[in-house]
Design a protein around this motif. Structure first.
Motif, short mmCIF file in Angstrom:
data_model
loop_
_atom_site.label_atom_id
_atom_site.label_comp_id
_atom_site.label_asym_id
_atom_site.label_seq_id
_atom_site.Cartn_x
_atom_site.Cartn_y
_atom_site.Cartn_z
N VAL A 49 53.77 59.39 56.30
CA VAL A 49 54.26 59.39 57.68
C VAL A 49 55.53 58.57 57.79
O VAL A 49 56.52 59.01 58.40
CB VAL A 49 53.18 58.83 58.64
N LEU A 68 52.36 67.45 57.37
CA LEU A 68 51.91 66.27 56.64
C LEU A 68 50.86 66.75 55.65
O LEU A 68 49.79 67.22 56.04
CB LEU A 68 51.31 65.23 57.58
N LEU A 72 46.16 60.78 55.22
CA LEU A 72 46.53 60.14 56.48
C LEU A 72 45.53 59.04 56.80
O LEU A 72 44.33 59.29 56.95
CB LEU A 72 46.53 61.16 57.62
N ALA A 80 51.53 60.32 63.42
CA ALA A 80 51.47 61.67 62.86
C ALA A 80 51.31 62.73 63.94
O ALA A 80 51.98 63.77 63.91
CB ALA A 80 50.31 61.76 61.86
N PHE A 84 54.30 65.64 63.64
CA PHE A 84 54.05 66.77 62.74
C PHE A 84 53.48 67.98 63.49
O PHE A 84 52.63 67.84 64.35
CB PHE A 84 53.09 66.37 61.63
N ILE A 87 49.02 69.15 60.17
CA ILE A 87 48.48 68.03 59.40
C ILE A 87 47.38 68.60 58.52
O ILE A 87 46.36 69.08 59.02
CB ILE A 87 47.95 66.91 60.31
#
Length: 225
Positions: A49, A68, A72, A80, A84, A87
């Protein structure tokens, strides 16, 4: 690259139009992303990130989508969810809930993939098989973020055929979950396959392939650490 994707899809009796190429731009500068975007690529993948944040902010005028693809941590969920479009690394119902709250607060609508652990590698992340259905059930109550499929990081092997069984198992898991009544829309995507094995992944049903080296070249040893 598009030609290789098309040929792999044709061998599997599939349309290449149903396969999204995610260009893995981690460690490469924004200039590389800009050049790739000019060449027609629209989806770019980042592992971290913090590293991606500057690129994303500076590329606000580009018609691209950011993914991403790395692990995470829960404390990065707010960052995030606000930056994004996709993810790929949701591995728990707790993380799903954090991302949904963050997206709701930010007014964003990221698409999420559940990362599945099929190998039990200590160094890798992912949801164990017995928790995937629970995450999908929790996804039915989200307000802003939406689960749209499954993601896999199989054990590394230079031989693409050695990873084929993992790709097949993810597809079979998707099919089993559908047969058990899971939401079709929440299982629309299969993110699997990288530079050395994406053609095998496409043959086994991948709808997203994450390709870095084959597009941008090898990373320096310093950048890869």
């Amino acid at each position: 690259m598009r030609g290789r994707i098309a040929r792999a899809a044709a061998r599997a009796g599939r349309s290449a139009g149903g396969i999204r190429l995610v260009a893995v731009s981690k460690t490469f500068p924004l200039a590389a992303v800009e050049a790739a975007a000019r060449a027609g690529l629209a989806d770019f993948g980042e592992n971290r990130v913090q590293e991606a944040a500057g690129k994303i902010d500076e590329s606000a005028g580009l018609p691209v989508r950011w993914h991403l693809i790395g692990h995470l941590q829960s404390n990065k969920a707010r960052q995030a969810a606000g930056r994004f479009h996709w993810i790929h690394s949701v591995d728990s119902a707790k993380l799903l809930a954090r991302l949904d709250r963050a997206a709701d607060d930010a007014g964003t609508a990221p698409r999420l993939l559940v990362q599945v652990d099929l190998a039990g590698e200590a160094a890798k992340h992912g949801a164990p098989l017995d928790s995937v259905r629970r995450i999908l059930d929790a996804a039915a109550a989200t307000r802003a973020a939406r689960v749209r499929g499954l993601m896999l990081m199989p054990p590394w092997n230079e031989d693409p055929e050695a990873t084929r069984p993992f790709f097949r198992r993810l597809r079979e898991l998707r099919d089993t979950l559908r047969a058990e009544g899971a939401d079709d829309e929440a299982l629309a995507e299969l993110s699997m396959g990288m530079s050395h094995d994406f053609e095998v992944a496409i043959q086994e049903g991948a709808t997203m392939v994450r390709v870095g080296t084959a597009l941008f070249g090898r990373r320096s040893p310093q950048a890869a650490t």
